[in-house]
Design a protein around this motif. Structure first.
Motif, PDB file in Angstrom:
ATOM      1  N   LEU B 145      13.579  13.256 -18.447  1.00 45.01           N
ATOM      2  CA  LEU B 145      12.763  13.537 -17.108  1.00 45.01           C
ATOM      3  C   LEU B 145      13.541  13.057 -15.858  1.00 45.01           C
ATOM      4  CD1 LEU B 145      10.111  15.075 -16.920  1.00 45.01           C
ATOM      5  CD2 LEU B 145       9.110  13.198 -16.912  1.00 45.01           C
ATOM      6  N   TYR B 148      15.624  15.342 -13.865  1.00 37.76           N
ATOM      7  CA  TYR B 148      15.051  16.411 -13.374  1.00 37.76           C
ATOM      8  C   TYR B 148      15.735  17.047 -12.029  1.00 37.76           C
ATOM      9  CZ  TYR B 148      11.159  19.846 -11.946  1.00 37.76           C
ATOM     10  OH  TYR B 148      10.518  21.049 -11.592  1.00 37.76           O
ATOM     11  N   LEU B 324       9.773  19.982 -23.369  1.00 29.46           N
ATOM     12  CA  LEU B 324       9.952  19.508 -21.982  1.00 29.46           C
ATOM     13  C   LEU B 324      11.227  20.082 -21.118  1.00 29.46           C
ATOM     14  CD1 LEU B 324       8.866  17.004 -20.471  1.00 29.46           C
ATOM     15  CD2 LEU B 324      11.098  15.564 -21.499  1.00 29.46           C
ATOM     16  N   THR B 325      12.210  20.488 -21.829  1.00 32.27           N
ATOM     17  CA  THR B 325      13.290  21.004 -21.055  1.00 32.27           C
ATOM     18  C   THR B 325      13.256  22.339 -20.673  1.00 32.27           C
ATOM     19  OG1 THR B 325      14.359  21.545 -23.219  1.00 32.27           O
ATOM     20  CG2 THR B 325      15.078  19.482 -22.079  1.00 32.27           C
ATOM     21  N   MET B 328      11.526  22.285 -17.143  1.00 29.05           N
ATOM     22  CA  MET B 328      12.393  21.907 -16.554  1.00 29.05           C
ATOM     23  C   MET B 328      13.271  22.733 -15.956  1.00 29.05           C
ATOM     24  SD  MET B 328      13.366  18.132 -18.107  1.00 29.05           S
ATOM     25  CE  MET B 328      14.701  17.578 -17.189  1.00 29.05           C
ATOM     26  N   THR B 336       6.176  20.369 -16.081  1.00 25.35           N
ATOM     27  CA  THR B 336       7.056  19.406 -16.886  1.00 25.35           C
ATOM     28  C   THR B 336       6.216  17.967 -17.103  1.00 25.35           C
ATOM     29  OG1 THR B 336       8.981  20.384 -15.786  1.00 25.35           O
ATOM     30  CG2 THR B 336       9.389  18.198 -16.686  1.00 25.35           C
TER      31      THR B 336
END
Lengths: 66, 905
Positions: B145, B148, B324-325, B328, B336
């Motif tokens: 994170l 980002y 998560l990605t 992003m 996110t």
């Protein structure tokens, strides 16, 4: 034989039904690459049976109020 | 995104959890529990879905297609059995205040400290990789994170110096949070309402976050499911075959079995499903709602995996991070952060519940037995509740640090799911002891010990050691050539078994040997008393509405000692409050007046079991009480409820038969009484009638004499003569009524003397000679020679005979009557008969001739007499042990006969 014991026994039936659909040669009938309505048939089968089992159990437990 | 933002967000989220827990605890103290709700219960079970589910499912789906599904199908299939299986576990645990899975197994096999300790060690070692998985997920998602919106994979954590590893800080923070969360209370009780409320909340957060990402990926980035499947197929990454994804159906089956066992055996699942359960009724909804939760959180796993592979094709992005990605990569900052929070909640939920459950086990089943042994030498301080909390806090910290250590040692070599499955395989070793033990009485402590140790050793050898070897901490040669080059002992192809994946391989060997040794060693000897006792309590748990176990203690105890003991472990105020509540339940005002009986001792023991585990509670309670050991037979008698019920129902049956018989007798008596009443009424009316006739004539003649003084002397004489004879008749009647009443009430005087019947006949004939002469009746006598001796009352027999003779005389025709008296000898009795040639008795009258108030003949030709002679005769003869009857036909007159038994020599 009261209602709750009957419900318990029916639920065991749901479990057996799940075993039949997921762990018998029936599974291999649907373990194919063919598509149905845009979905791979194996996905439809796995998730469809899953949801059906859950709804069946829910109906048995909650469906008929005492 | 800055570190500060993410840290503040994470801490803010944890703070919110804390607030929810605090609020729920407050509500619980006010008796307005928020978690006493079937839906909350089902949601709390979803602590099953950890970072493994949240991040790892997608990673596994990318690698194996539907290979992530067995982990959720297993719980779905076994949830349908919860109505019996889990219900039984809950009922047993409530009854014995069982606080953990170690406690459960220890209790089942005779409250064994050794078993509790072994189970705790297996659980801690087995769960450590699982905790490492959560730490890894949090620290990785945090590191990712930070860059980002640039998607870069962090360096392997073990390349960093220890103090720069985020995972360490995550572990420490979680330890602190869990300590604050789970061990705030001083009462050290086994239930944590606040925690359950927070876990239920977390279940909602992770589901919402995952669904949000799934909806975004499926419907925002792509045109729904079918569009995604088409693109995936075009790219050649669609892998819908089960048999391909799983490397064969046996792995598909074994993973489902493994997860079905894990959902019952994981310490955190036991904690939320059994220990924290507030009502058995909540199970019903969980049976379908929990699988539904699993279904929902899995719908988008395949779409996210496919979309991730499409988006990051060729780039170095770990599929475990797609949740998560993906947001992003498409610059969705809110989504996110939501995904990050979802992952955080999934991981924290697991860590909190798991470490609390494990710390309870470490405290109650590992440390406490050691302390108890030490306290035998050195008596402990008064208040031990603080000590209990300190032990638990230390255990939480230790477990998280162990998790961190495993992560450093082996964590990078595996995907998330693989680490999780290692833990699943470890806790599955509890399944034989738990599940077979719930249905089979024969399991013993030795069998369980052997099974657990064997299964766990196989687990270490076939799963744990290879995980170290793959990480380079053990020589790889161990895996490739086997130890000392022995091929048959290769950890991942034990005894030459190949063709299975490592989990299936471990599951097969460990379960086979675990169950095998469990049963084999259980057969070795019969269960001991305490094993048999506990076995019955567990196996028959569903037969009792109320938990049995109270009657299983015998001895002497002091209420003060018990209270004091409870105060030491629970704190004074809480112990007093609980005892007070118990006293009130037993309708006793003052605690001091509680009887120190089996029930109170049982109460104190279960109270302590909640704080220090059942095995330790048993030891502590027996240290302050003088317990008399119960024999095997006694225990089995107490416990064999079936036989109790049988005996009870047998008794009931007997009682009801007795009642029926009594009712029948009463009914018969009542009928007899009614009949007697009717007879008495008839008798009364007949007697009054008899009295009225002489009275009427006496009165009539007296009035004539009174009214007419002029009446002739000769007439006057005649009238007076009638009056005299009627008066005689009246007094005879009254005498006979009195006589009958006397005989009937049993007040009559009876002489028992030797009587010669011939003599009686002689006398009777003598006294009736005048009567016969008056009517010119001829008397015939047919009697044998020699004495005919009977035992009886001479005067009464006379009375009978005179009565019969005078009756016969009344019914014969004047001048031509013949009366015959006979005596016949039989081997046991004499029969005396009086026959006449009179008018005889009508057939319909015969049966009633000896009833009082009946007199042969109709009112018009009524013979002179009171009508009481025959009833009196009958009673006399019956009193003397004989019987009397009459025979008659119209032409030949009547024969009256009575039989009297011969005098016994």
């Amino acid at each position: 034989m009261n209602r709750s014991i009957r419900t318990r026994q029916r639920l065991v039936g749901v479990s057996l039904l799940g075993l039949l659909f997921y762990f018998s040669p029936i599974l291999t009938l649907f373990d194919k690459t063919t598509e149905w309505a845009g979905f791979p048939i194996s996905y439809l089968y796995l998730f469809g049976i899953w949801l059906a089992l859950i709804l069946l159990a829910a109906w048995m437990v909650e469906g008929r109020k005492p | 995104m800055t570190t500060t933002l993410i840290v503040v967000l994470s801490l803010g989220y944890l703070g919110m959890l804390f607030a929810i827990a605090y609020w729920a605890d407050r509500r619980a103290d006010q008796n307005r529990s928020v978690i006493s709700n079937a839906t909350i219960y089902a949601l709390s079970l979803a602590v099953y879905c950890t970072a493994w589910t949240f991040y790892g499912s997608v990673g596994r789906a990318a690698a194996t297609g539907v290979g992530f599904l067995p982990i959720y199908l297993g719980p779905t299939l076994i949830a349908a059995l919860w109505g019996t299986l889990l219900l039984k576990m809950v009922r047993v645990s409530k009854g014995q205040r069982i606080t953990s899975i170690a406690d459960f197994i220890a209790s089942r096999y005779g409250k064994s400290h050794l078993l509790g300790g072994i189970v705790t060690i297996i659980a801690v070692l087995g769960i450590v990789p699982y905790i490492a998985l959560q730490l890894k997920a949090i620290s990785r998602s945090f590191t990712i994170l930070l860059t980002y919106p640039e998607v870069t994979m962090p360096n392997a954590a073990d390349s960093l110096p220890l103090l720069q590893d985020t995972t360490l800080y995550v572990a420490l923070l979680l330890a602190l949070f869990t300590i604050l969360f789970g061990t705030r209370h001083l009462d050290a009780s086994e239930r944590h309402e606040g925690m359950v409320a927070a876990i239920a909340f977390e279940s909602i957060v992770k589901l919402v976050a995952f669904l949000a990402v799934g909806l975004f990926v499926t419907f925002q980035l792509h045109d729904g499911f079918t569009d995604l499947f088409d693109k995936a197929e075009a790219a050649g990454i669609l892998n819908p075959l089960i048999v391909d994804g799983m490397d064969g159906y046996e792995n598909w089956f074994s993973l489902t079995l493994l997860s079905a066992l894990a959902i019952m055996m994981l310490p955190r699942q036991f904690q939320v499903a059994v220990v924290e359960n507030s009502s058995e009724h909540h199970l019903r909804r969980a049976i379908w709602l929990f699988p539904l939760y699993l279904f929902l959180i899995n719908i988008f796993v395949i779409p996210i995996a496919l979309a991730g592979q499409l988006t990051f094709a060729g780039a170095d992005v770990d599929a475990d991070t797609f949740v998560l990605t993906l947001p992003m990569a498409y610059h969705q900052s809110t989504l996110t952060l939501l995904a990050f929070l979802g992952g955080l909640s999934a991981a924290t939920g697991m860590v909190i519940v798991e470490t609390i459950a494990l710390s309870t086990m470490v405290c109650n089943d590992l440390v406490m037995p050691g302390l108890l042994r030490r306290w035998k030498q050195i008596p402990p301080n008064a208040d031990l509740s603080q000590l209990l909390l300190r032990i638990r806090r230390g255990a939480i910290l230790l477990i998280l640090l162990l998790g961190f250590l495993y992560f450093r040692l082996a964590g990078e070599a595996y995907a998330l799911v693989s680490i999780g499955l290692i833990s699943f395989s470890a806790v599955a070793q509890f399944a034989p002891a738990m599940i077979i033990g719930l249905y089979w009485r024969g399991g013993t402590r030795d069998g369980t010990l052997a099974g657990l140790l064997t299964g766990f050793s196989i687990w270490i050898y076939t799963l744990l050691l290879p995980s170290f070897a793959k990480s380079g901490w053990l020589p790889v040669g161990l895996l490739e050539d086997g130890p000392f080059g022995i091929e048959l002992l290769k950890p991942q192809a034990l005894f030459g078994l190949t063709g299975l994946n490592e989990i299936t391989h471990c599951l097969f060997w460990s379960m086979t040997l675990n169950i095998g040794t469990y049963i084999l060693f259980s057969f070795w000897r019969t269960p001991r008393v305490n094993e048999a006792t506990q076995a019955t309590l567990f196996v028959d748990a569903l037969k009792h509405q109320r938990f049995l176990g109270v009657g299983l203690w015998r001895g002497t105890a002091e209420i003060d000692e018990l209270l004091h003991l409870a105060e030491r472990f629970l704190g004074a105020s809480r112990a007093q409050a609980l005892f007070q509540a118990y006293a009130t339940r037993r309708k006793i005002q003052d605690i001091k007046q509680l009887p120190a009986d089996a029930e109170t001792v049982h109460f104190a023991e279960t109270l302590l079991a909640g704080a220090i585990g059942s095995a330790s509670a048993r030891v502590m309670v027996s240290s302050v009480t003088a317990e008399e050991p119960l024999g095997m037979d006694e225990v089995l008698n107490i416990l064999d409820e079936a036989s109790q019920i049988r005996a009870y129902s047998h008794e009931l049956e007997k009682k009801s038969q007795e009642l029926e018989a009594a009712t029948r007798e009463l009914k018969e008596a009542n009928e007899r009484l009614q009949e007697l009443d009717r007879v008495k009424d008839d008798f009364m009316s007949s007697v009054t009638h008899e009295l009225r006739t002489p009275l009427a004539s006496i009165r009539a003649f007296s009035e004539i004499l009174n009214d007419d003084p002029e009446i002739e002397l000769i007439e006057r004489r005649r009238f007076l003569g009638i009056i005299v004879s009627e008066t005689k008749r009246l007094s005879r009647l009254v005498n006979q009524v009195l006589d009958l009443a006397k005989i009937e009430s049993g007040r009559a005087d009876w002489n028992a003397e030797d009587v010669d019947l011939l003599e009686v006949i002689e006398q009777a004939l003598a006294s009736t000679e005048q009567l016969f002469a008056e009517r010119g009746t001829q008397v015939v006598r047919e009697t044998p020679n020699g004495a005919c001796m009977v035992t009886g009352d001479r005067d009464r027999l006379m009375q009978v005979l005179v009565n019969l003779l005078s009756n016969a005389n009344k019914f014969v025709t004047e001048k031509s009557g013949i009366v015959c008296v006979g005596l016949h000898t039989y081997h046991d009795r004499y029969e005396v008969s009086v026959a006449d040639n009179g008018t005889g008795i009508a057939a319909e009258e015969l049966p009633n001739i000896f009833e009082k108030s009946r007199q042969a003949g109709t009112a018009s030709n009524k013979p002179i007499g009171t009508g009481l002679g025959l009833p009196i005769s009958k009673r006399i003869i019956e009193h003397l042990g004989g019987r009397i009857w009459a025979e008659s036909d119209a032409e030949n007159g009547a024969i009256f006969t009575f039989a009297i038994p011969k005098k016994t020599e």
